[in-house]
Design a protein around this motif. Sequence first.
Motif, PDB file in Angstrom:
ATOM      1  N   GLN A 303       0.852  -1.188   0.000  1.00 57.66           N
ATOM      2  CA  GLN A 303       0.000   0.000   0.000  1.00 57.66           C
ATOM      3  C   GLN A 303       0.888   1.239   0.000  1.00 57.66           C
ATOM      4  N   LEU A 304       0.807   1.980  -1.077  1.00 58.26           N
ATOM      5  CA  LEU A 304       1.699   3.121  -1.255  1.00 58.26           C
ATOM      6  C   LEU A 304       1.435   4.205  -0.222  1.00 58.26           C
ATOM      7  N   ASP A 305       0.163   4.438   0.100  1.00 60.47           N
ATOM      8  CA  ASP A 305      -0.155   5.503   1.054  1.00 60.47           C
ATOM      9  C   ASP A 305       0.303   5.141   2.463  1.00 60.47           C
ATOM     10  N   ALA A 306       0.078   3.886   2.863  1.00 59.47           N
ATOM     11  CA  ALA A 306       0.451   3.472   4.221  1.00 59.47           C
ATOM     12  C   ALA A 306       1.921   3.101   4.323  1.00 59.47           C
ATOM     13  N   GLY A 307       2.506   2.582   3.236  1.00 59.89           N
ATOM     14  CA  GLY A 307       3.928   2.262   3.236  1.00 59.89           C
ATOM     15  C   GLY A 307       4.272   0.927   3.852  1.00 59.89           C
ATOM     16  N   TYR A 308       3.376  -0.064   3.776  1.00 59.88           N
ATOM     17  CA  TYR A 308       3.721  -1.372   4.348  1.00 59.88           C
ATOM     18  C   TYR A 308       3.196  -2.480   3.433  1.00 59.88           C
ATOM     19  N   TRP A 309       3.757  -3.704   3.628  1.00 59.17           N
ATOM     20  CA  TRP A 309       3.426  -4.878   2.829  1.00 59.17           C
ATOM     21  C   TRP A 309       2.400  -5.737   3.560  1.00 59.17           C
ATOM     22  N   GLU A 310       1.598  -6.447   2.752  1.00 56.32           N
ATOM     23  CA  GLU A 310       0.574  -7.330   3.285  1.00 56.32           C
ATOM     24  C   GLU A 310       0.425  -8.542   2.374  1.00 56.32           C
ATOM     25  N   HIS A 311       0.258  -9.727   2.980  1.00 53.71           N
ATOM     26  CA  HIS A 311       0.103 -10.953   2.193  1.00 53.71           C
ATOM     27  C   HIS A 311      -1.382 -11.233   1.946  1.00 53.71           C
ATOM     28  N   ILE A 312      -1.708 -11.585   0.697  1.00 50.41           N
ATOM     29  CA  ILE A 312      -3.077 -11.929   0.313  1.00 50.41           C
ATOM     30  C   ILE A 312      -3.083 -13.401  -0.097  1.00 50.41           C
ATOM     31  N   PRO A 313      -3.768 -14.263   0.643  1.00 51.86           N
ATOM     32  CA  PRO A 313      -3.748 -15.710   0.338  1.00 51.86           C
ATOM     33  C   PRO A 313      -4.666 -16.089  -0.809  1.00 51.86           C
ATOM     34  N   ALA A 314      -4.404 -15.566  -1.981  1.00 52.37           N
ATOM     35  CA  ALA A 314      -5.190 -15.899  -3.177  1.00 52.37           C
ATOM     36  C   ALA A 314      -4.473 -17.013  -3.925  1.00 52.37           C
ATOM     37  N   LYS A 315      -5.011 -18.230  -3.834  1.00 50.35           N
ATOM     38  CA  LYS A 315      -4.382 -19.380  -4.463  1.00 50.35           C
ATOM     39  C   LYS A 315      -4.512 -19.307  -5.977  1.00 50.35           C
ATOM     40  N   PHE A 316      -3.449 -19.741  -6.642  1.00 49.15           N
ATOM     41  CA  PHE A 316      -3.452 -19.713  -8.102  1.00 49.15           C
ATOM     42  C   PHE A 316      -4.270 -20.884  -8.647  1.00 49.15           C
ATOM     43  N   PRO A 317      -4.786 -20.737  -9.867  1.00 54.57           N
ATOM     44  CA  PRO A 317      -5.521 -21.851 -10.489  1.00 54.57           C
ATOM     45  C   PRO A 317      -4.625 -23.076 -10.666  1.00 54.57           C
ATOM     46  N   ARG A 318      -5.236 -24.247 -10.655  1.00 57.29           N
ATOM     47  CA  ARG A 318      -4.476 -25.483 -10.794  1.00 57.29           C
ATOM     48  C   ARG A 318      -3.900 -25.602 -12.198  1.00 57.29           C
ATOM     49  N   SER A 319      -2.759 -26.254 -12.302  1.00 57.12           N
ATOM     50  CA  SER A 319      -2.055 -26.501 -13.571  1.00 57.12           C
ATOM     51  C   SER A 319      -1.640 -25.213 -14.260  1.00 57.12           C
ATOM     52  N   LEU A 320      -1.413 -24.152 -13.481  1.00 57.94           N
ATOM     53  CA  LEU A 320      -0.940 -22.885 -14.066  1.00 57.94           C
ATOM     54  C   LEU A 320       0.545 -22.999 -14.361  1.00 57.94           C
ATOM     55  N   LEU A 321       0.914 -22.863 -15.641  1.00 57.28           N
ATOM     56  CA  LEU A 321       2.317 -22.994 -16.037  1.00 57.28           C
ATOM     57  C   LEU A 321       3.085 -21.692 -15.828  1.00 57.28           C
ATOM     58  N   ASP A 322       2.508 -20.582 -16.221  1.00 56.64           N
ATOM     59  CA  ASP A 322       3.132 -19.272 -16.044  1.00 56.64           C
ATOM     60  C   ASP A 322       2.028 -18.238 -15.940  1.00 56.64           C
ATOM     61  N   GLY A 323       2.253 -17.227 -15.133  1.00 58.37           N
ATOM     62  CA  GLY A 323       1.219 -16.225 -14.917  1.00 58.37           C
ATOM     63  C   GLY A 323       1.779 -14.818 -14.877  1.00 58.37           C
ATOM     64  N   TYR A 324       0.957 -13.868 -15.335  1.00 57.95           N
ATOM     65  CA  TYR A 324       1.309 -12.449 -15.321  1.00 57.95           C
ATOM     66  C   TYR A 324       0.186 -11.680 -14.643  1.00 57.95           C
ATOM     67  N   LEU A 325       0.553 -10.785 -13.755  1.00 63.13           N
ATOM     68  CA  LEU A 325      -0.420  -9.887 -13.153  1.00 63.13           C
ATOM     69  C   LEU A 325      -0.595  -8.670 -14.044  1.00 63.13           C
ATOM     70  N   VAL A 326      -1.843  -8.306 -14.303  1.00 59.84           N
ATOM     71  CA  VAL A 326      -2.163  -7.179 -15.175  1.00 59.84           C
ATOM     72  C   VAL A 326      -3.154  -6.287 -14.447  1.00 59.84           C
ATOM     73  N   ALA A 327      -2.859  -4.997 -14.386  1.00 56.43           N
ATOM     74  CA  ALA A 327      -3.729  -4.034 -13.715  1.00 56.43           C
ATOM     75  C   ALA A 327      -4.786  -3.521 -14.678  1.00 56.43           C
ATOM     76  N   GLY A 328      -6.029  -3.472 -14.205  1.00 56.17           N
ATOM     77  CA  GLY A 328      -7.122  -2.903 -14.978  1.00 56.17           C
ATOM     78  C   GLY A 328      -7.523  -1.552 -14.419  1.00 56.17           C
ATOM     79  N   THR A 329      -8.690  -1.083 -14.803  1.00 58.58           N
ATOM     80  CA  THR A 329      -9.183   0.189 -14.296  1.00 58.58           C
ATOM     81  C   THR A 329      -9.681   0.024 -12.870  1.00 58.58           C
ATOM     82  N   GLN A 330      -9.561   1.110 -12.098  1.00 61.93           N
ATOM     83  CA  GLN A 330      -9.992   1.150 -10.705  1.00 61.93           C
ATOM     84  C   GLN A 330      -9.334   0.016  -9.909  1.00 61.93           C
TER      85      GLN A 330
END
Length: 438
Positions: A303-330
């Motif tokens: 969080q840029l405003d607060a200045g600290y890191w946080e872990h989000i336990p969002a499990k990846f889909p099964r059999s994912l070979l490679d993944g890219y995070l892409v930012a959308g609107t809002q």
Amino acid sequence: MDGVGESSESGSTVSTPKLIKSGSVRDDDACPRQVSPIRIGASRNTSPLGRVGSRNTSPSRQKAIKTKPRGLDEETVATFGKAVYPDVQMEDNIWAMLPEDLLNEILARVPPFMIFRLRSVCKRWNSILQDSSFLKFHSQVPSHGPCLLTFWKNSQTPQCSVFSLPLKTWYRIPFTFLPQWAFWLVGSSGGLACFSGLDGLTFKTLVCNPLTQTWRTLPSMHYNQQRQLILVVDRTDRSFKVIATSDIYGDKSLPTEVYDSKLDRWSLHQIMPAVNLCSSKMAYCDSRLYLETLSPLGLMMYQLDAGYWEHIPAKFPRSLLDGYLVAGTQKRLFLVGRIGLYSTLQSMRIWELDHTKIVWVEISRMPPKYFRALLRLSAERFECFGQDNLICFTSWNQGKGLLYDVDKKVWSWIAGCALQSYNSQVCFYEPRFDASIY
């Protein structure tokens, strides 16, 4: 460019670059016109057998013929293919008295790449990019539209091409104003582009405006180490920030550093917790920075405003070979990657993060014909990045670019072949004259 950044750490130009139009996509010949056969003879055939293939002048048949799609297409082509109004002679003494505010408001709505051609009209238009009134109007109009910026080095000479998605045209921008150490394209935001590189043993970062050819080197960070960087521009207060996370090789635990253009200095923040990063790609949306992690599994959010890191336990889909995070609107955050085995049984899919349930929800799949054309081999590498709900795929070996519109759910190839260089770096780019490097 003469006199730009030759030995100093910043630079600007009095005259802006000359854009070279590389090519365009034409849709004029996409649908050839249908031509009806010539009919000989003017006699009317009233027998039932003789009506086959002949003209029937009954009112019902005439109505059916008029509503045929072919006839409508021919009428549309004929109407728009001819000049509806004759040429109007523009009186110089009238148009020369056009108020300056109105002229600037009109020119501010012209696509930025067209401005360079209009500057040759007169001295007044030639100096328009230094006109504060024009830049004020330009900052208030909506964006020209998304573009793709491609950067590579040919014999140590920086090369840059920009593809305008609205105009469907490639433009070559001279990039000789950059110093030799600027090798890595970090990214682009709000009309600015960020580069980094090693000047000897010193890791340096610079920001530039590709249109105005202005650039400057940022102050040195507290830790002289190659870092993962991301550029964030805030157009409301005309400022930008550069976020430096962990070591690019992941060997050292370094504090997160943030450069603020309003303060012109780097500030130290929390050290990112010890994690096993899945990819060096980052995504920034809604004042939050996201990274993929394998251990612990999920995402690391800064969080840029607060200045600290946080872990989000969002499990990846099964059999994912490679993944890219892409930012959308809002607040929209996408995950793009291949699903399948190591053989050809693979598919490209797109997920969106449900922030409430903290799960990835599949929203789209790449059609097989596009997937086979983009990645002919199962082990081929690809790049993926996005902006404003647009996701772009590029193949290292094929030199192709594929675009997906999340809102319209439309797949389309990117015309031209400026992605053919194996070492080219590509990102979305918003051309703006009012983007300031300070």
